[in-house]
Design a protein around this motif. Structure first.
Motif, PDB file in Angstrom:
ATOM      1  N   MET A   1       0.864  -1.183  -0.760  1.00  0.00           N
ATOM      2  CA  MET A   1       0.129  -0.050   0.011  1.00  0.00           C
ATOM      3  C   MET A   1       1.317   1.026   0.150  1.00  0.00           C
ATOM      4  SD  MET A   1      -3.552   0.730   0.279  1.00  0.00           S
ATOM      5  CE  MET A   1      -3.695  -1.177  -0.030  1.00  0.00           C
ATOM      6  N   ILE A   2       0.128   2.247  -0.288  1.00  0.00           N
ATOM      7  CA  ILE A   2       1.173   3.840  -1.104  1.00  0.00           C
ATOM      8  C   ILE A   2       1.185   4.762   0.600  1.00  0.00           C
ATOM      9  CG2 ILE A   2      -0.782   4.709  -1.603  1.00  0.00           C
ATOM     10  CD1 ILE A   2       0.904   5.890  -3.152  1.00  0.00           C
ATOM     11  N   ASP A   3       2.430   5.034   0.383  1.00  0.00           N
ATOM     12  CA  ASP A   3       2.355   5.962   1.768  1.00  0.00           C
ATOM     13  C   ASP A   3       2.049   7.445   1.923  1.00  0.00           C
ATOM     14  OD1 ASP A   3       4.911   6.829   1.448  1.00  0.00           O
ATOM     15  OD2 ASP A   3       5.129   5.442   3.184  1.00  0.00           O
ATOM     16  N   ALA A   4       1.761   7.864   2.151  1.00  0.00           N
ATOM     17  CA  ALA A   4       1.736   9.566   1.841  1.00  0.00           C
ATOM     18  C   ALA A   4       3.108  10.258   1.340  1.00  0.00           C
ATOM     19  CB  ALA A   4       1.599  10.094   3.770  1.00  0.00           C
ATOM     20  N   ALA A   5       4.317   9.669   1.934  1.00  0.00           N
ATOM     21  CA  ALA A   5       4.892   9.684   1.237  1.00  0.00           C
ATOM     22  C   ALA A   5       5.370   9.846  -0.231  1.00  0.00           C
ATOM     23  CB  ALA A   5       7.203   9.872   1.237  1.00  0.00           C
ATOM     24  N   GLN A   6       4.698   8.290  -0.198  1.00  0.00           N
ATOM     25  CA  GLN A   6       5.291   8.072  -2.113  1.00  0.00           C
ATOM     26  C   GLN A   6       4.312   8.523  -2.576  1.00  0.00           C
ATOM     27  OE1 GLN A   6       4.649   3.524  -0.856  1.00  0.00           O
ATOM     28  NE2 GLN A   6       6.369   3.820  -0.888  1.00  0.00           N
ATOM     29  N   LEU A   7       2.902   8.880  -2.210  1.00  0.00           N
ATOM     30  CA  LEU A   7       1.762   9.539  -2.895  1.00  0.00           C
ATOM     31  C   LEU A   7       1.960  11.384  -3.491  1.00  0.00           C
ATOM     32  CD1 LEU A   7      -0.879   9.342  -3.669  1.00  0.00           C
ATOM     33  CD2 LEU A   7      -1.715   9.966  -1.597  1.00  0.00           C
ATOM     34  N   ARG A   8       2.787  11.990  -2.603  1.00  0.00           N
ATOM     35  CA  ARG A   8       3.738  13.070  -2.551  1.00  0.00           C
ATOM     36  C   ARG A   8       4.467  12.918  -3.654  1.00  0.00           C
ATOM     37  NH1 ARG A   8       2.238  13.753   2.376  1.00  0.00           N
ATOM     38  NH2 ARG A   8       5.473  13.402   2.808  1.00  0.00           N
ATOM     39  N   ALA A   9       5.226  12.158  -4.133  1.00  0.00           N
ATOM     40  CA  ALA A   9       6.068  11.528  -4.429  1.00  0.00           C
ATOM     41  C   ALA A   9       6.194  11.074  -5.950  1.00  0.00           C
ATOM     42  CB  ALA A   9       7.824  11.019  -3.932  1.00  0.00           C
ATOM     43  N   ALA A  10       4.850  10.322  -6.269  1.00  0.00           N
ATOM     44  CA  ALA A  10       5.013   9.613  -7.409  1.00  0.00           C
ATOM     45  C   ALA A  10       3.887  10.931  -8.199  1.00  0.00           C
ATOM     46  CB  ALA A  10       3.710   8.982  -7.073  1.00  0.00           C
ATOM     47  N   ARG A  11       2.985  12.012  -7.805  1.00  0.00           N
ATOM     48  CA  ARG A  11       2.497  12.714  -8.069  1.00  0.00           C
ATOM     49  C   ARG A  11       2.894  13.940  -8.555  1.00  0.00           C
ATOM     50  NH1 ARG A  11       0.596  17.590  -6.741  1.00  0.00           N
ATOM     51  NH2 ARG A  11       0.701  17.476  -3.885  1.00  0.00           N
ATOM     52  N   GLY A  12       4.160  14.323  -7.881  1.00  0.00           N
ATOM     53  CA  GLY A  12       5.253  15.215  -7.778  1.00  0.00           C
ATOM     54  C   GLY A  12       6.074  14.989  -9.321  1.00  0.00           C
ATOM     55  N   LEU A  13       6.731  13.135  -9.396  1.00  0.00           N
ATOM     56  CA  LEU A  13       7.009  12.898 -10.441  1.00  0.00           C
ATOM     57  C   LEU A  13       6.111  13.415 -12.269  1.00  0.00           C
ATOM     58  CD1 LEU A  13       8.999  10.045  -9.252  1.00  0.00           C
ATOM     59  CD2 LEU A  13       9.732  12.074 -10.424  1.00  0.00           C
ATOM     60  N   LEU A  14       4.799  12.889 -11.393  1.00  0.00           N
ATOM     61  CA  LEU A  14       4.126  13.435 -12.706  1.00  0.00           C
ATOM     62  C   LEU A  14       3.413  14.238 -12.854  1.00  0.00           C
ATOM     63  CD1 LEU A  14       2.243   9.484 -11.954  1.00  0.00           C
ATOM     64  CD2 LEU A  14       3.628  10.239 -13.507  1.00  0.00           C
ATOM     65  N   SER A  15       4.339  15.337 -12.748  1.00  0.00           N
ATOM     66  CA  SER A  15       4.052  16.833 -12.626  1.00  0.00           C
ATOM     67  C   SER A  15       2.364  16.719 -12.481  1.00  0.00           C
ATOM     68  CB  SER A  15       3.894  17.434 -14.313  1.00  0.00           C
ATOM     69  OG  SER A  15       5.276  17.255 -13.824  1.00  0.00           O
ATOM     70  N   LEU A  16       1.384  16.070 -11.232  1.00  0.00           N
ATOM     71  CA  LEU A  16      -0.066  15.683 -11.850  1.00  0.00           C
ATOM     72  C   LEU A  16      -0.487  16.750 -10.096  1.00  0.00           C
ATOM     73  CD1 LEU A  16      -1.147  12.401 -11.702  1.00  0.00           C
ATOM     74  CD2 LEU A  16      -1.447  13.740 -13.436  1.00  0.00           C
ATOM     75  N   SER A  17      -1.341  17.891 -10.049  1.00  0.00           N
ATOM     76  CA  SER A  17      -1.615  18.585  -9.390  1.00  0.00           C
ATOM     77  C   SER A  17      -2.734  18.292  -8.487  1.00  0.00           C
ATOM     78  CB  SER A  17      -3.014  19.617  -9.355  1.00  0.00           C
ATOM     79  OG  SER A  17      -3.878  19.104 -10.004  1.00  0.00           O
ATOM     80  N   GLN A  18      -3.011  17.936  -6.677  1.00  0.00           N
ATOM     81  CA  GLN A  18      -4.053  17.134  -6.272  1.00  0.00           C
ATOM     82  C   GLN A  18      -5.339  17.179  -6.971  1.00  0.00           C
ATOM     83  OE1 GLN A  18      -3.370  19.306  -2.278  1.00  0.00           O
ATOM     84  NE2 GLN A  18      -1.932  17.445  -1.571  1.00  0.00           N
ATOM     85  N   THR A  19      -5.886  18.273  -7.585  1.00  0.00           N
ATOM     86  CA  THR A  19      -7.269  18.419  -7.826  1.00  0.00           C
ATOM     87  C   THR A  19      -7.402  17.536  -9.627  1.00  0.00           C
ATOM     88  OG1 THR A  19      -7.276  20.121  -7.610  1.00  0.00           O
ATOM     89  CG2 THR A  19      -8.649  19.695  -9.933  1.00  0.00           C
TER      90      THR A  19
END
Length: 71
Positions: A1-19
């Motif tokens: 299961m993904i953790d908070a840091a991994q979620l933020r990192a994955a989103r950042g690597l993919l240049s995705l906003s939270q929205t």
């Protein structure tokens, strides 16, 4: 299961906003904010799985979603 840091990192690597991630995973943006800010991720397994599948699909768009099912 993904953790908070991994979620933020994955989103950042993919240049995705939270929205963007929330829309892609069909969850509310507040859910993404809550999960990213949590010391320990807690939530419905289905919600977490939708987010993980969305990240996989965005990073590997040619991978069929049906191959990425809950084990």
């Amino acid at each position: 299961m993904i953790d908070a840091a991994q979620l933020r990192a994955a989103r950042g690597l993919l240049s995705l906003s939270q929205t963007d991630l929330a829309k892609s995973a069909s969850v509310h943006v507040a859910t993404i904010r809550r999960l990213e800010g949590a010391a320990e991720i807690r939530g419905a397994a289905e919600t977490l799985w939708k987010i993980e599948l969305s990240l996989i699909h965005i990073s590997e768009p040619t991978r069929p979603m049906k191959e990425s099912r809950i084990p």
